[in-house]
Design a protein around this motif. Sequence first.
Motif, PDB file in Angstrom:
ATOM      1  N   SER A 131     -20.857 128.215  13.565  1.00 47.67           N
ATOM      2  CA  SER A 131     -20.033 129.155  12.813  1.00 47.67           C
ATOM      3  C   SER A 131     -18.608 128.630  12.649  1.00 47.67           C
ATOM      4  CB  SER A 131     -20.001 130.508  13.529  1.00 47.67           C
ATOM      5  OG  SER A 131     -19.005 131.349  12.982  1.00 47.67           O
ATOM      6  N   TYR A 132     -18.214 128.440  11.410  1.00 45.41           N
ATOM      7  CA  TYR A 132     -16.829 128.040  11.147  1.00 45.41           C
ATOM      8  C   TYR A 132     -15.864 129.097  11.666  1.00 45.41           C
ATOM      9  CZ  TYR A 132     -12.450 127.214   8.692  1.00 45.41           C
ATOM     10  OH  TYR A 132     -11.115 127.021   8.408  1.00 45.41           O
ATOM     11  N   ASP A 133     -16.170 130.368  11.413  1.00 46.13           N
ATOM     12  CA  ASP A 133     -15.284 131.452  11.833  1.00 46.13           C
ATOM     13  C   ASP A 133     -15.053 131.427  13.344  1.00 46.13           C
ATOM     14  OD1 ASP A 133     -15.415 132.170   9.173  1.00 46.13           O
ATOM     15  OD2 ASP A 133     -15.649 134.309   9.595  1.00 46.13           O
ATOM     16  N   THR A 134     -16.118 131.194  14.099  1.00 51.79           N
ATOM     17  CA  THR A 134     -15.992 131.160  15.556  1.00 51.79           C
ATOM     18  C   THR A 134     -15.063 130.036  15.996  1.00 51.79           C
ATOM     19  OG1 THR A 134     -18.196 132.112  15.878  1.00 51.79           O
ATOM     20  CG2 THR A 134     -17.250 130.873  17.720  1.00 51.79           C
ATOM     21  N   HIS A 135     -15.250 128.861  15.434  1.00 53.52           N
ATOM     22  CA  HIS A 135     -14.415 127.710  15.809  1.00 53.52           C
ATOM     23  C   HIS A 135     -12.972 127.905  15.351  1.00 53.52           C
ATOM     24  CE1 HIS A 135     -17.329 124.713  17.388  1.00 53.52           C
ATOM     25  NE2 HIS A 135     -18.197 125.420  16.687  1.00 53.52           N
ATOM     26  N   TRP A 136     -12.791 128.443  14.156  1.00 56.53           N
ATOM     27  CA  TRP A 136     -11.433 128.619  13.629  1.00 56.53           C
ATOM     28  C   TRP A 136     -10.660 129.656  14.437  1.00 56.53           C
ATOM     29  CZ3 TRP A 136      -8.450 132.457  11.288  1.00 56.53           C
ATOM     30  CH2 TRP A 136      -7.285 132.016  10.634  1.00 56.53           C
ATOM     31  N   HIS A 137     -11.278 130.796  14.717  1.00 54.61           N
ATOM     32  CA  HIS A 137     -10.601 131.842  15.492  1.00 54.61           C
ATOM     33  C   HIS A 137     -10.327 131.375  16.921  1.00 54.61           C
ATOM     34  CE1 HIS A 137     -10.435 135.085  12.590  1.00 54.61           C
ATOM     35  NE2 HIS A 137     -11.691 134.876  12.267  1.00 54.61           N
ATOM     36  N   ALA A 138     -11.229 130.589  17.489  1.00 63.05           N
ATOM     37  CA  ALA A 138     -10.994 130.045  18.830  1.00 63.05           C
ATOM     38  C   ALA A 138      -9.782 129.122  18.824  1.00 63.05           C
ATOM     39  CB  ALA A 138     -12.233 129.300  19.316  1.00 63.05           C
ATOM     40  N   MET A 139      -9.637 128.326  17.770  1.00 63.57           N
ATOM     41  CA  MET A 139      -8.487 127.434  17.650  1.00 63.57           C
ATOM     42  C   MET A 139      -7.188 128.228  17.532  1.00 63.57           C
ATOM     43  SD  MET A 139      -7.482 124.985  14.454  1.00 63.57           S
ATOM     44  CE  MET A 139      -7.168 126.505  13.533  1.00 63.57           C
ATOM     45  N   ILE A 140      -7.205 129.295  16.735  1.00 57.61           N
ATOM     46  CA  ILE A 140      -6.015 130.130  16.567  1.00 57.61           C
ATOM     47  C   ILE A 140      -5.629 130.771  17.901  1.00 57.61           C
ATOM     48  CG2 ILE A 140      -5.100 132.201  15.461  1.00 57.61           C
ATOM     49  CD1 ILE A 140      -5.294 129.787  13.597  1.00 57.61           C
ATOM     50  N   SER A 141      -6.605 131.293  18.623  1.00 52.22           N
ATOM     51  CA  SER A 141      -6.335 131.912  19.927  1.00 52.22           C
ATOM     52  C   SER A 141      -5.807 130.887  20.918  1.00 52.22           C
ATOM     53  CB  SER A 141      -7.611 132.559  20.474  1.00 52.22           C
ATOM     54  OG  SER A 141      -8.046 133.610  19.644  1.00 52.22           O
ATOM     55  N   GLN A 142      -6.390 129.694  20.899  1.00 55.98           N
ATOM     56  CA  GLN A 142      -5.945 128.634  21.807  1.00 55.98           C
ATOM     57  C   GLN A 142      -4.503 128.240  21.516  1.00 55.98           C
ATOM     58  OE1 GLN A 142      -8.445 125.037  22.457  1.00 55.98           O
ATOM     59  NE2 GLN A 142      -6.617 123.875  21.908  1.00 55.98           N
ATOM     60  N   THR A 143      -4.139 128.186  20.235  1.00 54.79           N
ATOM     61  CA  THR A 143      -2.774 127.819  19.860  1.00 54.79           C
ATOM     62  C   THR A 143      -1.775 128.844  20.388  1.00 54.79           C
ATOM     63  OG1 THR A 143      -3.593 126.737  17.851  1.00 54.79           O
ATOM     64  CG2 THR A 143      -1.248 127.279  17.925  1.00 54.79           C
ATOM     65  N   LYS A 144      -2.099 130.124  20.263  1.00 54.55           N
ATOM     66  CA  LYS A 144      -1.210 131.173  20.767  1.00 54.55           C
ATOM     67  C   LYS A 144      -1.098 131.114  22.286  1.00 54.55           C
ATOM     68  CE  LYS A 144      -2.058 134.410  16.958  1.00 54.55           C
ATOM     69  NZ  LYS A 144      -2.626 135.729  16.563  1.00 54.55           N
ATOM     70  N   GLN A 145      -2.225 130.924  22.961  1.00 54.60           N
ATOM     71  CA  GLN A 145      -2.219 130.842  24.420  1.00 54.60           C
ATOM     72  C   GLN A 145      -1.444 129.622  24.893  1.00 54.60           C
ATOM     73  OE1 GLN A 145      -3.497 133.099  26.707  1.00 54.60           O
ATOM     74  NE2 GLN A 145      -2.350 131.796  28.121  1.00 54.60           N
ATOM     75  N   MET A 146      -1.639 128.514  24.202  1.00 51.18           N
ATOM     76  CA  MET A 146      -0.934 127.281  24.531  1.00 51.18           C
ATOM     77  C   MET A 146       0.575 127.479  24.410  1.00 51.18           C
ATOM     78  SD  MET A 146      -1.440 123.640  22.554  1.00 51.18           S
ATOM     79  CE  MET A 146      -1.031 124.384  20.955  1.00 51.18           C
ATOM     80  N   GLN A 147       0.996 128.167  23.362  1.00 53.26           N
ATOM     81  CA  GLN A 147       2.421 128.386  23.144  1.00 53.26           C
ATOM     82  C   GLN A 147       3.004 129.307  24.216  1.00 53.26           C
ATOM     83  OE1 GLN A 147       3.601 126.637  20.679  1.00 53.26           O
ATOM     84  NE2 GLN A 147       5.742 127.280  20.643  1.00 53.26           N
ATOM     85  N   GLU A 148       2.289 130.369  24.540  1.00 54.52           N
ATOM     86  CA  GLU A 148       2.779 131.313  25.543  1.00 54.52           C
ATOM     87  C   GLU A 148       2.863 130.671  26.924  1.00 54.52           C
ATOM     88  OE1 GLU A 148       0.116 134.586  25.356  1.00 54.52           O
ATOM     89  OE2 GLU A 148       0.753 135.230  23.351  1.00 54.52           O
ATOM     90  N   THR A 149       1.951 129.758  27.210  1.00 57.49           N
ATOM     91  CA  THR A 149       1.891 129.154  28.538  1.00 57.49           C
ATOM     92  C   THR A 149       2.879 128.011  28.716  1.00 57.49           C
ATOM     93  OG1 THR A 149      -0.466 129.701  28.678  1.00 57.49           O
ATOM     94  CG2 THR A 149       0.369 128.054  30.226  1.00 57.49           C
TER      95      THR A 149
END
Length: 225
Positions: A131-149
């Motif tokens: 699923s493209y949507d699954t991979h894309w949303h996971a990347m977006i979430s990871q980017t936000k988490q990476m920035q916050e951390t």
Amino acid sequence: MLELLYSSAAKACLENYWRDESFREFYLGGKAKWKKLPNESELLAMTVAGMNYPPSQYQLHLQFIHGPLLPFQYALFLEGGHFHYKRFFPYSFLLASLKALEDDNRDFRHCHPDYDIDFIIDEMEKFYGISYDTHWHAMISQTKQMQETYAPWVEKDLEYRIVGNQAFDAQTGFHHPEITVKSLQTSDVKRIQSYGRPYDTDEKPLGGYYNFPAENPKELQDWTE
């Protein structure tokens, strides 16, 4: 080839940045946060990697963006200005798709170059469960988490604060109507980019690129060696 591109970028990142103590101290939060250097696969958790379709700059290439993002870039990301949906294809999605096609012995070499990307996305999920949507949303979430951390930015490091399109002194709040956001971006790029250093007498980057194909491709040096 995709794995080679990622590996080459990861090696360059680890050798030229992670091994630099001053870089780790500031940009990566210091020694306390990083007991040891990551390996290439672990580095993916700190990286946004993928490709644009249609490819930007007229060539297919892997984007390898090490986090945390700079404040301006992260603000642009939050506004939807980076990693556009169905334009940016995460490395994880591409790798999973290519491996599935390889295992299935599918040959897409004769596909039309204007093949509809939505059709390909749908086919990958329909036939392979990718699923493209699954991979894309996971990347977006990871980017936000990476920035916050990991984001190391504090106000004392910043010279100006941008409100809308107006620049204000970050310490005093004084308004600078003569300073544009574009001029600040241009100045920041010159300060932080590693490309073309040392600059010439006009403060412009040195270096260039090879613009002409060799008659014999074997004459070109393999930059991955």
